[in-house]
Design a protein around this motif. Structure first.
Motif, PDB file in Angstrom:
ATOM      1  N   PRO A 173      37.588  42.261  48.193  1.00 28.95           N
ATOM      2  CA  PRO A 173      37.215  43.678  48.185  1.00 28.95           C
ATOM      3  C   PRO A 173      37.257  44.257  46.779  1.00 28.95           C
ATOM      4  CG  PRO A 173      39.455  43.431  48.994  1.00 28.95           C
ATOM      5  CD  PRO A 173      38.903  42.040  48.853  1.00 28.95           C
ATOM      6  N   MET A 174      36.742  45.470  46.631  1.00 28.30           N
ATOM      7  CA  MET A 174      36.721  46.130  45.327  1.00 28.30           C
ATOM      8  C   MET A 174      38.121  46.469  44.835  1.00 28.30           C
ATOM      9  SD  MET A 174      33.678  48.928  45.771  1.00 28.30           S
ATOM     10  CE  MET A 174      32.397  48.658  46.996  1.00 28.30           C
ATOM     11  N   SER A 175      38.996  46.766  45.743  1.00 33.02           N
ATOM     12  CA  SER A 175      40.328  47.237  45.353  1.00 33.02           C
ATOM     13  C   SER A 175      41.382  46.574  46.230  1.00 33.02           C
ATOM     14  CB  SER A 175      40.388  48.764  45.512  1.00 33.02           C
ATOM     15  OG  SER A 175      41.653  49.270  45.172  1.00 33.02           O
ATOM     16  N   PRO A 176      42.540  46.229  45.642  1.00 34.13           N
ATOM     17  CA  PRO A 176      42.940  46.459  44.249  1.00 34.13           C
ATOM     18  C   PRO A 176      42.316  45.434  43.314  1.00 34.13           C
ATOM     19  CG  PRO A 176      44.689  45.328  45.427  1.00 34.13           C
ATOM     20  CD  PRO A 176      43.630  45.644  46.452  1.00 34.13           C
ATOM     21  N   LEU A 177      42.198  45.809  42.062  1.00 33.22           N
ATOM     22  CA  LEU A 177      41.636  44.922  41.051  1.00 33.22           C
ATOM     23  C   LEU A 177      42.734  44.050  40.451  1.00 33.22           C
ATOM     24  CD1 LEU A 177      39.231  47.381  39.188  1.00 33.22           C
ATOM     25  CD2 LEU A 177      38.611  45.594  40.828  1.00 33.22           C
ATOM     26  N   SER A 178      42.461  42.775  40.343  1.00 32.62           N
ATOM     27  CA  SER A 178      43.466  41.829  39.851  1.00 32.62           C
ATOM     28  C   SER A 178      43.346  41.582  38.349  1.00 32.62           C
ATOM     29  CB  SER A 178      43.336  40.499  40.596  1.00 32.62           C
ATOM     30  OG  SER A 178      42.056  39.930  40.381  1.00 32.62           O
ATOM     31  N   TYR A 179      42.516  42.359  37.668  1.00 32.50           N
ATOM     32  CA  TYR A 179      42.257  42.111  36.255  1.00 32.50           C
ATOM     33  C   TYR A 179      43.273  42.832  35.377  1.00 32.50           C
ATOM     34  CZ  TYR A 179      38.038  40.237  38.215  1.00 32.50           C
ATOM     35  OH  TYR A 179      37.165  39.484  38.960  1.00 32.50           O
ATOM     36  N   SER A 180      43.469  42.314  34.192  1.00 32.36           N
ATOM     37  CA  SER A 180      44.464  42.853  33.268  1.00 32.36           C
ATOM     38  C   SER A 180      44.041  44.219  32.730  1.00 32.36           C
ATOM     39  CB  SER A 180      44.663  41.892  32.085  1.00 32.36           C
ATOM     40  OG  SER A 180      45.046  40.619  32.530  1.00 32.36           O
ATOM     41  N   ASP A 181      45.017  44.970  32.270  1.00 33.55           N
ATOM     42  CA  ASP A 181      44.745  46.250  31.624  1.00 33.55           C
ATOM     43  C   ASP A 181      43.821  46.037  30.426  1.00 33.55           C
ATOM     44  OD1 ASP A 181      46.610  47.083  33.445  1.00 33.55           O
ATOM     45  OD2 ASP A 181      48.061  47.825  31.978  1.00 33.55           O
ATOM     46  N   GLU A 182      42.864  46.946  30.284  1.00 32.29           N
ATOM     47  CA  GLU A 182      41.976  46.979  29.119  1.00 32.29           C
ATOM     48  C   GLU A 182      41.295  45.624  28.873  1.00 32.29           C
ATOM     49  OE1 GLU A 182      44.009  48.700  25.765  1.00 32.29           O
ATOM     50  OE2 GLU A 182      44.378  50.586  26.815  1.00 32.29           O
ATOM     51  N   SER A 183      40.786  45.032  29.960  1.00 31.35           N
ATOM     52  CA  SER A 183      40.138  43.720  29.863  1.00 31.35           C
ATOM     53  C   SER A 183      38.632  43.777  30.102  1.00 31.35           C
ATOM     54  CB  SER A 183      40.765  42.763  30.890  1.00 31.35           C
ATOM     55  OG  SER A 183      40.579  43.254  32.213  1.00 31.35           O
ATOM     56  N   THR A 184      38.093  44.964  30.386  1.00 27.41           N
ATOM     57  CA  THR A 184      36.714  45.093  30.846  1.00 27.41           C
ATOM     58  C   THR A 184      35.953  46.103  29.998  1.00 27.41           C
ATOM     59  OG1 THR A 184      37.396  44.577  33.115  1.00 27.41           O
ATOM     60  CG2 THR A 184      35.281  45.685  32.850  1.00 27.41           C
ATOM     61  N   ASP A 185      34.693  45.793  29.712  1.00 30.99           N
ATOM     62  CA  ASP A 185      33.856  46.704  28.929  1.00 30.99           C
ATOM     63  C   ASP A 185      32.993  47.607  29.811  1.00 30.99           C
ATOM     64  OD1 ASP A 185      34.193  45.741  25.988  1.00 30.99           O
ATOM     65  OD2 ASP A 185      33.962  43.910  27.172  1.00 30.99           O
ATOM     66  N   LEU A 186      32.531  47.080  30.928  1.00 34.67           N
ATOM     67  CA  LEU A 186      31.633  47.839  31.804  1.00 34.67           C
ATOM     68  C   LEU A 186      31.953  47.499  33.253  1.00 34.67           C
ATOM     69  CD1 LEU A 186      29.041  49.616  32.203  1.00 34.67           C
ATOM     70  CD2 LEU A 186      27.721  47.487  32.064  1.00 34.67           C
ATOM     71  N   ALA A 187      32.116  48.524  34.071  1.00 30.77           N
ATOM     72  CA  ALA A 187      32.296  48.345  35.517  1.00 30.77           C
ATOM     73  C   ALA A 187      31.118  48.999  36.222  1.00 30.77           C
ATOM     74  CB  ALA A 187      33.611  48.966  35.987  1.00 30.77           C
ATOM     75  N   ILE A 188      30.482  48.248  37.107  1.00 27.04           N
ATOM     76  CA  ILE A 188      29.259  48.703  37.778  1.00 27.04           C
ATOM     77  C   ILE A 188      29.521  48.919  39.262  1.00 27.04           C
ATOM     78  CG2 ILE A 188      26.938  48.002  38.490  1.00 27.04           C
ATOM     79  CD1 ILE A 188      26.797  46.385  35.858  1.00 27.04           C
ATOM     80  N   PHE A 189      29.088  50.076  39.752  1.00 23.21           N
ATOM     81  CA  PHE A 189      28.987  50.335  41.186  1.00 23.21           C
ATOM     82  C   PHE A 189      27.518  50.639  41.456  1.00 23.21           C
ATOM     83  CE2 PHE A 189      33.257  51.733  40.044  1.00 23.21           C
ATOM     84  CZ  PHE A 189      34.055  51.270  41.075  1.00 23.21           C
TER      85      PHE A 189
END
Length: 257
Positions: free
Chosen positions: A117-133
């Motif tokens: 699912p979309m949430s919760p996100l398992s990615y680290s803090d400040e690890s992403t440049d662009l999130a798309i919905f």
């Protein structure tokens, strides 16, 4: 995942334009390119995000990616290094997406598909440049919560792009109550309070949000709101012009929790 069964029902999905059986099957391409303005709206959003925020780069999260046509398109951008496509529809993600990648010339070596699912996100803090919905945020009962998660994983200067949503026209108070009252018969009595508050989903799990809802979701999550108004609707019968929303995580800007 309340609607997981619906989105994993292959018999139901076969009747939708997103169902592709081989690379020569043009149902999806025709739907994206001529039956709707989905592809046009999405590509306009990427161009705006790159021009104004230099955000189409690095690590990208595609949340509620479905058959991953959006992942395919964004993967072709040269500064994008990795696309993480998340969805909980197994056949869309694992069976149909590879065919769509071939149709759209995806840079498949950049794309990782994750059935979750979309949430919760398992990615680290400040690890992403662009999130798309893309046709995805309106599948959330609490969009502000998932956008707070996105705020956490975005790097300073990163962007959440919300595109191709079926925005509901704003109504006067009287018109809204009439509209909602007419919908009540389709819902169990126990959900009528949600229906009257515009917080009842349809059979697929989609909620009806208006423009001011999207603005509130973004700003309450601690992101700076930017709108891109387009000269066409996402769906050709829609009375509402397409809007791409951007939530920018400005450097030094703190979230709301």
């Amino acid at each position: 995942m309340r609607y997981e069964r619906y989105w994993n029902d292959e018999a139901l999905e076969r009747h939708k334009p997103y169902w592709v059986e081989d690379p020569a099957d043009r149902r999806l391409l025709d739907y994206l390119q001529t039956g709707t303005n989905l592809l046009r709206s999405f590509e306009a959003g990427l161009a705006y995000a790159d021009e104004h925020f230099a955000a189409v780069r690095g690590a990208v999260l595609d949340l509620g990616a479905g058959v991953c046509w959006t992942s395919a398109v964004v993967s072709r951008w040269p500064r994008v290094q990795k696309v993480h496509a998340l969805d909980y529809s197994e056949h869309r993600l694992l069976k149909i997406a590879p065919l769509v990648f071939e149709q759209l010339g995806a840079a498949t070596e950049k794309i990782e598909r994750h059935r979750r699912p979309m949430s919760p996100l398992s990615y680290s803090d400040e690890s992403t440049d662009l999130a798309i919905f893309c046709q995805a945020l309106y599948m959330n009962r609490d969009p502000e919560k998932i956008l707070q998660e996105v705020h956490r994983v975005l790097r300073p200067g990163g962007v959440a792009m919300i595109t191709c949503e079926s925005i509901v026209p704003s109504r006067s108070s009287a018109g809204r109550w009439v509209h909602q009252a007419l919908r009540l018969w389709r819902y169990p009595v126990g959900t009528w309070r949600e229906v009257l508050a515009d917080r009842a989903p349809d059979a697929s799990g989609r909620y009806q949000y208006v423009d001011r809802d999207y603005a509130a979701f973004i700003t309450n999550a601690g992101l700076r709101l930017v709108r891109q108004h387009l000269d066409w609707p996402v769906f050709k019968h829609s009375p509402v012009g397409a809007v791409n929303y951007f939530g920018v995580k400005d450097r030094g800007r703190r979230g709301s929790g």
